[in-house]
Design an enzyme around this catalytic site. Structure first.
Site, PDB file in Angstrom:
ATOM      1  N   ARG A 125     -11.843  28.765  64.298  1.00 48.19           N
ATOM      2  CA  ARG A 125     -12.816  28.800  63.203  1.00 48.19           C
ATOM      3  C   ARG A 125     -13.462  27.428  62.993  1.00 48.19           C
ATOM      4  NH1 ARG A 125     -10.010  32.278  58.508  1.00 48.19           N
ATOM      5  NH2 ARG A 125     -12.111  32.220  57.608  1.00 48.19           N
ATOM      6  N   ASP A 321     -14.566  40.039  51.479  1.00 46.64           N
ATOM      7  CA  ASP A 321     -13.340  40.428  52.188  1.00 46.64           C
ATOM      8  C   ASP A 321     -13.161  41.943  52.271  1.00 46.64           C
ATOM      9  OD1 ASP A 321     -12.677  37.830  52.691  1.00 46.64           O
ATOM     10  OD2 ASP A 321     -11.373  37.607  50.960  1.00 46.64           O
TER      11      ASP A 321
HETATM   12  C1  S3P Z   1     -11.613  32.650  49.759  1.00 50.07           C
HETATM   13  C2  S3P Z   1     -12.952  32.628  49.999  1.00 50.07           C
HETATM   14  C3  S3P Z   1     -13.624  33.479  50.987  1.00 50.07           C
HETATM   15  C4  S3P Z   1     -12.729  34.631  51.433  1.00 50.07           C
HETATM   16  C5  S3P Z   1     -11.337  34.185  51.711  1.00 50.07           C
HETATM   17  C6  S3P Z   1     -10.710  33.575  50.466  1.00 50.07           C
HETATM   18  C7  S3P Z   1     -11.050  31.749  48.735  1.00 50.07           C
HETATM   19  O1  S3P Z   1     -13.963  32.701  52.114  1.00 50.07           O
HETATM   20  O2  S3P Z   1     -13.270  35.261  52.567  1.00 50.07           O
HETATM   21  O3  S3P Z   1     -10.541  35.279  52.131  1.00 50.07           O
HETATM   22  O4  S3P Z   1      -9.916  31.959  48.293  1.00 50.07           O
HETATM   23  O5  S3P Z   1     -11.750  30.799  48.356  1.00 50.07           O
HETATM   24  P1  S3P Z   1     -15.354  31.877  52.154  1.00 50.07           P
HETATM   25  O6  S3P Z   1     -15.316  30.897  51.052  1.00 50.07           O
HETATM   26  O7  S3P Z   1     -15.400  31.221  53.507  1.00 50.07           O
HETATM   27  O8  S3P Z   1     -16.411  32.917  51.993  1.00 50.07           O
END
Ligand code: S3P
Length: 441
Positions: A125, A321
């Site tokens: 990633r 998600d």
């Molecule tokens: C999260 C933010 C999201 C989400 C992840 C949890 C968090 O990611 O997809 O499962 O706890 O801040 P992104 O901030 O990259 O969208």
């Protein structure tokens, strides 16, 4: 836990009440923020999944002690400058993007170097989104292609920054807010709205945070260097985990489910709004507020006659998600569903847009995919009677769980690999399904 699930039967009708485990985003934030408090903080209902255990191990490596008991977790914070660790200490974030991204913020003023590692999936990633703002604060970052492993060394005098966060990423916004806590001055972020648990916790802790909502953006400012004392927190159930059970119930025959005590704050409930527009019978009961978060019981009933949706892009970060589950309902809806500007799905534990497209095609649903959009040609008469094998999804817990929900509701014979991936977010997922009557071998 077994490695492979074999599912040959749809789930029978049920009428039950369940609790899902604590919210993952809030659990990780609790651990990281409590590590900065002065004194003891206690969380009840902390999620005990691999991602959260990795967060606890991370603060332990930075010199912060914790106790994890059956009913609570205690963290003994040492304030904003309390970390103590040797040069080149290794932190392994495992599969957790949230932990890996947020911890950069806490290390903004670290005197020694940290080497941040992750599992195979996390190492694929991209961390550019975090590296750029952290370098603005003055952090020293050594990486190859913006991927893990990354070496991080803080700066003695981090400077407050102004930053435009245009991805709708709560991880980026939160890591900036964690770093900003340690600077002398005001940091401002202009951000596409995304989950706002960090902001709510800061407000509850009376940190000097201001939020102004504009049409498309939010303007957030935080004044740094304010110490705070340890605190207690009762973590509500996770809406993302609940969503697997919401969709299971919607797609099962003659079933009802009550999911107790779930975090239904607006930044997380895109899934409910989208599914309701598609004809889903989902109702919120016993709504209340807790430390800025909204909590409710979710009541779901089997539904039918799903309508396709042209999903407004403003829903994207509110349901980021849950898209795999939403796509599954679209597969059974009447008409063509359209999702635009969802390229962020390609940057999750696996490329979820590609996974969804292959998955839908595998079960006989026509799609049209572009770099950041998906069209799903729904089929309300979809009947499955073949053998479906799901594997090679980069340890993506949600890819694994959505496949299990499909197997339990659509028919056919299923072989689903890498069940262990589920431990990152929802260790008792299979047990809870079995409690509802699911037959999983
Ligand atoms: C999260 C933010 C999201 C989400 C992840 C949890 C968090 O990611 O997809 O499962 O706890 O801040 P992104 O901030 O990259 O969208």
């Amino acid at each position: 836990m077994k490695k492979i699930a074999y599912i040959n039967d749809k789930i029978n009708r049920y009428n039950q009440k369940i609790y899902v485990p604590g919210d993952k985003s809030l659990s990780i934030r609790f651990v990281l923020i409590a590590s900065q408090a002065i004194g003891k903080s206690i969380a009840f209902n902390l999620l005990k999944s691999e991602d959260v255990i990795n967060a606890l191990n991370a603060i332990k490596k930075l010199g912060i002690n914790y106790k994890l008991k059956k009913n609570f977790c205690e963290i003994n914070g040492k304030g904003l400058n309390g970390f103590k660790f040797k040069n080149n200490t290794i932190i392994n974030a495992g599969n957790s993007g949230t932990l890996a991204r947020l911890i950069f913020g806490l290390l903004i003023n670290s005197k020694n170097s940290i080497v941040l590692k992750g599992d195979q999936s996390l190492s694929k990633r991209d961390f550019k989104r975090i590296i750029l703002p952290m370098q603005k604060f003055g952090q020293n970052i050594f990486s190859r292609n913006h991927k893990l492993p990354i070496k991080i060394k803080g700066t003695e005098f981090p400077v407050p920054i102004s930053y435009i966060e245009s991805k709708g990423s709560a991880q980026v916004k939160s890591s900036i807010l964690l770093a900003a806590m340690k600077t002398d001055g005001i940091t401002s972020i202009k951000s596409i709205p995304s989950r706002d648990h960090t902001e709510k916790l800061y407000k509850y802790l009376k940190l000097p945070i201001r939020i102004k909502k504009e049409k498309k953006f939010e303007l957030i400012s935080l004044k740094g260097k304010k110490n705070f004392k340890g605190f207690n927190y009762k973590i509500p159930g996770d809406i993302s985990s609940s969503s697997f059970f919401i969709v299971l119930t919607l797609l099962s025959k003659k079933s009802k489910l009550l999911i107790k005590n779930v975090n239904v704050s607006k930044s997380r409930t895109g899934v409910i709004d989208i599914l309701k527009r598609m004809n889903a019978k989902i109702y919120l009961k016993n709504k209340k507020k807790y430390k800025g978060e909204s909590i409710a019981d979710i009541f779901v009933k089997s539904s039918s006659n799903f309508k396709a949706i042209n999903c407004p892009t403003k829903m994207n970060s509110r349901s980021i998600d849950e898209f795999l589950l939403i796509f599954l309902v679209c597969a059974l809806a009447k008409g063509i569903s359209t999702f635009k500007k969802i390229g962020e799905l390609r940057n999750k534990e696996t490329d979820r847009l590609k996974f969804a497209n292959n998955f839908l095609n595998k079960i006989g649903v026509k799609t049209k995919i572009k770099y950041d959009s998906l069209k799903i040609y729904g089929n309300p008469d979809l009947k499955l009677n073949k053998i479906y094998e799901i594997k090679n999804f980069d340890k993506d817990h949600r890819a694994c769980m959505v496949s299990i929900i499909a197997a339990l509701t659509l028919g056919g014979r299923w072989i689903i690999h890498d069940l262990k991936s589920i431990n990152t977010s929802f260790p008792n997922f299979i047990l809870l399904l079995k409690k509802l009557g699911a037959k999983i071998n």
